[in-house]
Design an enzyme around this catalytic site. Structure first.
Site, PDB file in Angstrom:
ATOM      1  CE  LYS A  49      47.110 -22.435-107.486  1.00  0.00           C
ATOM      2  NZ  LYS A  49      48.290 -21.558-107.690  1.00  0.00           N
ATOM      3  CG  ASP A  79      51.617 -25.876-109.321  1.00  0.00           C
ATOM      4  OD1 ASP A  79      51.735 -27.013-109.844  1.00  0.00           O
ATOM      5  OD2 ASP A  79      52.503 -25.388-108.599  1.00  0.00           O
TER       6      ASP A  79
END
Length: 215
Positions: free
Chosen positions: A120, A138
């Site tokens: 991420k 997320d």
């Protein structure tokens, strides 16, 4: 959600926010990388309160490495998991100096080899700092993808892969900003504000929240 619905959903978010940007405050790829590492399991607002003084004291990887874990810690004690984050920021700064000439690499494998940097975080840096069309999933995007039917998946990677397939290519670079901001401010975890959702007509969530009394 069908492909047509998914396209319409993303286009509705795009029309409402034509120029999205990260809410993290940064100066360059290095300060962006540090800010994203610090933002894990805490809010961007909390990170933004801590980083101005930290970046003033250590604006470069060399300066941050010289500051070290013990020097970084006092600046970020207000942030969750600050001990581990201080350790990671010091270590990744040393590696940037030792392996990459003090520059943030524009390479996923090299980024993910840095302490505290996962997929991420690498996606955010590649997207925001280097303009690549990545999808950073997320907790907000993971929730939104499953709740709305836009990109259901058991893992962040499954949600990411489906979003990449479903997003119109010309919108992919900005799509993670639209989705993160929408999940953070409208499609919230405890009480989604469906009455404010510009993509409501395309959403498959079966329990859309009604307008609260008095609004």
């Amino acid at each position: 959600m069908s492909q047509a619905q998914a396209t319409a959903f993303i286009r509705a978010l795009a029309a409402a926010n034509p120029s999205p940007r990260t809410e993290l405050e940064y100066r360059d790829p290095f300060t962006l990388l540090v800010a994203v590492v610090l933002s894990a399991q805490t809010t961007d607002a909390a990170v933004n309160r801590a980083t101005p003084a930290l970046f003033a004291a250590a604006p470069t990887p060399a300066a941050m490495a010289a500051l070290g874990e013990d020097g970084i810690a006092p600046y970020i004690r207000s942030i969750g998991l600050w001990q581990a984050k201080a350790r990671n920021v010091a270590a990744l700064s040393r590696l940037l100096v030792e392996r990459h000439g003090g520059e943030v690499p524009r390479d996923r494998e090299a980024l993910e080899a840095l302490p505290g940097v996962g997929r991420k975080t690498a996606n955010v840096v590649l997207n925001v700092a280097f303009g690549e069309s990545t999808m950073a999933v997320d907790t907000h995007i993971f929730r939104l993808g499953n709740r709305t039917g836009l990109a259901p998946g058991r893992t962040p990677r499954e949600v990411e892969d489906m979003l990449v397939r479903r997003c119109p290519p010309e919108l992919l670079r900005d799509a993670h900003h639209w989705l993160i901001l929408h999940g953070r401010h409208v499609c919230k975890a405890r009480m989604p504000e469906c009455w404010r959702c510009v993509a409501r007509a395309h959403c498959n969530h079966p329990d859309k929240a009604p307008l609260p009394p008095g609004r």
